[in-house]
Design a protein around this motif. Structure first.
Motif, PDB file in Angstrom:
ATOM      1  N   ARG A  46      -8.511  69.084 -20.178  1.00 15.62           N
ATOM      2  CA  ARG A  46      -8.082  68.567 -21.544  1.00 15.62           C
ATOM      3  C   ARG A  46      -7.979  67.100 -21.207  1.00 15.62           C
ATOM      4  O   ARG A  46      -8.574  66.394 -22.488  1.00 15.62           O
ATOM      5  N   ASP A  47      -7.908  66.587 -20.500  1.00 16.54           N
ATOM      6  CA  ASP A  47      -8.520  65.056 -20.205  1.00 16.54           C
ATOM      7  C   ASP A  47      -9.690  65.015 -20.414  1.00 16.54           C
ATOM      8  O   ASP A  47     -10.706  64.429 -21.298  1.00 16.54           O
ATOM      9  N   ALA A  48     -10.535  65.850 -20.023  1.00 11.53           N
ATOM     10  CA  ALA A  48     -11.976  66.241 -19.701  1.00 11.53           C
ATOM     11  C   ALA A  48     -12.367  65.913 -21.405  1.00 11.53           C
ATOM     12  O   ALA A  48     -13.121  65.485 -21.661  1.00 11.53           O
ATOM     13  N   VAL A  49     -12.116  67.135 -21.909  1.00 12.71           N
ATOM     14  CA  VAL A  49     -12.260  67.432 -23.662  1.00 12.71           C
ATOM     15  C   VAL A  49     -12.164  65.866 -24.641  1.00 12.71           C
ATOM     16  O   VAL A  49     -13.037  65.683 -25.131  1.00 12.71           O
ATOM     17  N   ALA A  50     -11.012  65.402 -24.032  1.00 12.55           N
ATOM     18  CA  ALA A  50     -10.123  64.646 -24.983  1.00 12.55           C
ATOM     19  C   ALA A  50     -10.869  63.195 -24.546  1.00 12.55           C
ATOM     20  O   ALA A  50     -12.051  62.672 -25.509  1.00 12.55           O
ATOM     21  N   CYS A  51     -12.096  63.241 -23.445  1.00  7.31           N
ATOM     22  CA  CYS A  51     -13.101  61.773 -23.023  1.00  7.31           C
ATOM     23  C   CYS A  51     -14.059  61.930 -23.855  1.00  7.31           C
ATOM     24  O   CYS A  51     -14.419  61.567 -24.055  1.00  7.31           O
ATOM     25  N   LEU A  52     -14.357  63.261 -23.759  1.00  5.42           N
ATOM     26  CA  LEU A  52     -15.808  63.253 -24.993  1.00  5.42           C
ATOM     27  C   LEU A  52     -15.747  64.119 -26.434  1.00  5.42           C
ATOM     28  O   LEU A  52     -16.023  62.766 -26.731  1.00  5.42           O
ATOM     29  N   LEU A  53     -14.211  63.412 -27.108  1.00  5.85           N
ATOM     30  CA  LEU A  53     -14.039  62.852 -28.241  1.00  5.85           C
ATOM     31  C   LEU A  53     -13.579  61.506 -28.354  1.00  5.85           C
ATOM     32  O   LEU A  53     -13.857  61.292 -29.274  1.00  5.85           O
ATOM     33  N   ASP A  54     -13.042  60.620 -27.605  1.00 10.71           N
ATOM     34  CA  ASP A  54     -13.306  59.640 -26.885  1.00 10.71           C
ATOM     35  C   ASP A  54     -14.910  58.701 -27.840  1.00 10.71           C
ATOM     36  O   ASP A  54     -14.780  58.277 -28.260  1.00 10.71           O
ATOM     37  N   ASN A  55     -15.532  60.032 -26.327  1.00  9.32           N
ATOM     38  CA  ASN A  55     -16.988  58.861 -27.049  1.00  9.32           C
ATOM     39  C   ASN A  55     -17.633  59.679 -28.182  1.00  9.32           C
ATOM     40  O   ASN A  55     -18.463  58.567 -28.583  1.00  9.32           O
ATOM     41  N   ALA A  56     -17.311  60.388 -28.502  1.00 12.38           N
ATOM     42  CA  ALA A  56     -17.631  60.808 -29.874  1.00 12.38           C
ATOM     43  C   ALA A  56     -17.290  59.305 -31.364  1.00 12.38           C
ATOM     44  O   ALA A  56     -18.313  59.107 -32.045  1.00 12.38           O
ATOM     45  N   LEU A  57     -16.372  59.326 -30.943  1.00 13.78           N
ATOM     46  CA  LEU A  57     -15.203  57.630 -31.652  1.00 13.78           C
ATOM     47  C   LEU A  57     -16.176  56.606 -30.818  1.00 13.78           C
ATOM     48  O   LEU A  57     -16.572  55.807 -32.707  1.00 13.78           O
ATOM     49  N   LYS A  58     -16.309  56.326 -29.561  1.00 14.24           N
ATOM     50  CA  LYS A  58     -17.073  55.272 -29.725  1.00 14.24           C
ATOM     51  C   LYS A  58     -18.367  54.890 -30.065  1.00 14.24           C
ATOM     52  O   LYS A  58     -18.739  53.845 -30.465  1.00 14.24           O
ATOM     53  N   TYR A  59     -19.173  55.828 -29.757  1.00 15.39           N
ATOM     54  CA  TYR A  59     -20.741  56.279 -29.443  1.00 15.39           C
ATOM     55  C   TYR A  59     -21.218  56.489 -31.187  1.00 15.39           C
ATOM     56  O   TYR A  59     -22.218  56.688 -31.476  1.00 15.39           O
ATOM     57  N   ARG A  60     -20.434  57.016 -32.420  1.00 11.95           N
ATOM     58  CA  ARG A  60     -20.381  56.868 -33.280  1.00 11.95           C
ATOM     59  C   ARG A  60     -21.783  56.099 -33.942  1.00 11.95           C
ATOM     60  O   ARG A  60     -21.507  55.066 -34.133  1.00 11.95           O
TER      61      ARG A  60
END
Length: 154
Positions: A46-60
């Motif tokens: 769950r943490d791994a996928v959340a990190c990928l979602l967070d990166n999508a947010l940060k690097y939009r």
């Protein structure tokens, strides 16, 4: 390590991250194929996928209608989790090394995201602990697609 329902885990992430992404006008879509029960550390994945979602947010990117897609597919005894966006993307030459500790891709408009280059390294370590792989590919319109491939049993 215990059996868990991947779809349930991802639906919880969608409930958590959907509003966060929506607040900054990012459209989150999901296409979750049913998959067999998995065995592993559900909280770590769950943490791994959340990190990928967070990166999508940060690097939009600010110049496009931002989109993030979360997709699951089962292929035989493996499951694929894909997080794809139309953000800043990762240059092809840097895609292997972004999973190393303390590696950050520098460039225009990347400084505002902050961080120490540990998130994707943590994703890679979690996936490797589950006998899987994680790769970065071309995403939508120059963005990124992170693909986690995991065996259903260890």
């Amino acid at each position: 390590i215990a059996p868990f329902d991947l779809e349930e885990l991802l639906l919880e992430l969608i409930d958590e991250w959907g509003p966060r992404l929506e607040q900054v006008d990012i459209q989150l879509t999901a296409d979750l194929d049913p998959v067999d029960t998995m065995t592993g550390d559900a909280r770590a994945l769950r943490d791994a996928v959340a990190c990928l979602l967070d990166n999508a947010l940060k690097y939009r990117r600010e110049d496009v209608d931002a989109v993030v897609e979360l997709v699951t597919r089962q292929e035989g005894r493996h499951v694929e989790i894909r997080v794809t966006d139309n953000g800043m993307g990762v240059p092809a030459k840097d895609r292997a090394r972004i999973f190393e500790r303390f590696v950050r891709i520098e460039g225009d408009n990347r400084g505002r995201a902050g961080g120490h280059g540990l998130g994707l390294a943590q994703v890679a370590e979690i996936v490797a602990a589950h006998q899987g792989t994680v790769t970065c590919e071309d995403g939508l319109d120059g963005g990124s697609s992170f693909v986690i491939r995991l065996p259903l049993t260890q």
